[in-house]
Design a protein around this motif. Structure first.
Motif, PDB file in Angstrom:
ATOM      1  N   ARG A  87      69.669 -36.253  94.933  1.00  0.00           N
ATOM      2  CA  ARG A  87      70.099 -35.200  95.882  1.00  0.00           C
ATOM      3  C   ARG A  87      69.558 -34.027  95.544  1.00  0.00           C
ATOM      4  O   ARG A  87      69.073 -33.009  96.279  1.00  0.00           O
ATOM      5  N   ALA A  88      69.874 -33.613  94.212  1.00  0.00           N
ATOM      6  CA  ALA A  88      69.564 -32.112  93.653  1.00  0.00           C
ATOM      7  C   ALA A  88      68.077 -32.171  93.447  1.00  0.00           C
ATOM      8  O   ALA A  88      67.471 -30.978  93.768  1.00  0.00           O
ATOM      9  N   THR A  89      67.540 -33.281  93.032  1.00  0.00           N
ATOM     10  CA  THR A  89      65.811 -33.067  93.068  1.00  0.00           C
ATOM     11  C   THR A  89      65.034 -32.931  94.110  1.00  0.00           C
ATOM     12  O   THR A  89      64.097 -32.340  94.077  1.00  0.00           O
ATOM     13  N   ASN A  93      64.417 -26.794  98.515  1.00  0.00           N
ATOM     14  CA  ASN A  93      64.672 -25.302  98.526  1.00  0.00           C
ATOM     15  C   ASN A  93      65.181 -25.132  96.999  1.00  0.00           C
ATOM     16  O   ASN A  93      65.091 -23.702  96.857  1.00  0.00           O
ATOM     17  N   SER A  94      65.472 -25.920  96.360  1.00  0.00           N
ATOM     18  CA  SER A  94      66.020 -25.745  94.937  1.00  0.00           C
ATOM     19  C   SER A  94      64.726 -25.811  93.886  1.00  0.00           C
ATOM     20  O   SER A  94      63.478 -25.744  94.534  1.00  0.00           O
ATOM     21  N   ALA A  95      65.058 -25.053  92.666  1.00  0.00           N
ATOM     22  CA  ALA A  95      63.623 -25.076  91.898  1.00  0.00           C
ATOM     23  C   ALA A  95      63.144 -26.445  91.428  1.00  0.00           C
ATOM     24  O   ALA A  95      61.923 -26.711  91.501  1.00  0.00           O
ATOM     25  N   ALA A  96      64.131 -27.309  90.969  1.00  0.00           N
ATOM     26  CA  ALA A  96      63.555 -28.829  90.840  1.00  0.00           C
ATOM     27  C   ALA A  96      62.856 -29.420  91.941  1.00  0.00           C
ATOM     28  O   ALA A  96      61.904 -30.015  92.001  1.00  0.00           O
ATOM     29  N   GLY A  97      63.328 -29.268  93.478  1.00  0.00           N
ATOM     30  CA  GLY A  97      62.690 -29.713  94.668  1.00  0.00           C
ATOM     31  C   GLY A  97      61.227 -29.052  94.588  1.00  0.00           C
ATOM     32  O   GLY A  97      60.285 -29.667  95.004  1.00  0.00           O
ATOM     33  N   LYS A  98      61.062 -27.725  94.263  1.00  0.00           N
ATOM     34  CA  LYS A  98      59.790 -27.109  94.421  1.00  0.00           C
ATOM     35  C   LYS A  98      58.763 -27.504  93.362  1.00  0.00           C
ATOM     36  O   LYS A  98      57.458 -27.817  93.625  1.00  0.00           O
ATOM     37  N   GLU A  99      59.516 -27.658  92.282  1.00  0.00           N
ATOM     38  CA  GLU A  99      58.468 -28.242  91.313  1.00  0.00           C
ATOM     39  C   GLU A  99      57.980 -29.791  91.449  1.00  0.00           C
ATOM     40  O   GLU A  99      56.948 -30.192  91.328  1.00  0.00           O
TER      41      GLU A  99
END
Length: 154
Positions: A87-89, A93-99
């Motif tokens: 879920r975090a990845t 909108n999170s940094a990991a999702g953008k990467e």
């Protein structure tokens, strides 16, 4: 019409002493199979499990744990978090999702460029091999050192 058998016909059909019996060989009854194929496959199955399947299962299990710098040396003591890491990845909108999204775009562009370049290279090679003859045999004919290359068919 009835046929009769004579003694000579019966003697011809009967197996002689010391000679093998004629006719199809009888198979043993029941599902008796040889173990040899399974024994020959066993090393391949063991190596496939040891090299691919077991590390994949361990990797999936580790992805369900909360691995931090404190648990990385002994990851079996890390707390279980389930799908929270995913879920975090996947939160774009999170940094990991953008990467993650950025790496998907790079992979897509690389794949399209490499397949497109290979396609163009193949089409240009095919076109140059056809030459003026148009039969597609001119490259094979010209590449042989024993034959003379002609651009037009004989």
């Amino acid at each position: 019409m009835a046929t009769s058998t004579t003694a000579a016909d019966a003697d011809r059909r009967a197996p002689r002493a010391g000679s093998p019996a004629r006719g199809p060989a009888r198979r043993p009854r029941g599902p008796r199979r040889s173990l040899l194929p399974y024994l020959l496959l066993a090393p391949a199955v063991v190596l496939e499990l040891a090299i691919h399947v077991i590390p994949m299962v361990v990797g999936v299990w580790m992805s369900l744990l909360e691995l931090t710098q404190f648990h990385i040396r002994n990851w079996s003591t890390a707390p279980f978090v389930g799908l929270e890491n995913y879920r975090a990845t996947l939160d774009l909108n999170s940094a990991a999702g953008k990467e993650l999204l950025h790496s998907f775009w790079i992979t897509l562009v690389y794949s399209l460029l490499s397949v497109g370049f290979a396609w163009l290279l193949g089409i240009s090679a095919q076109s140059s091999c056809n030459g003026r003859s148009g039969d597609g045999r001119s490259c094979g004919r010209c590449s042989s050192p024993r034959t003379r290359c002609r651009s037009t068919p004989p």
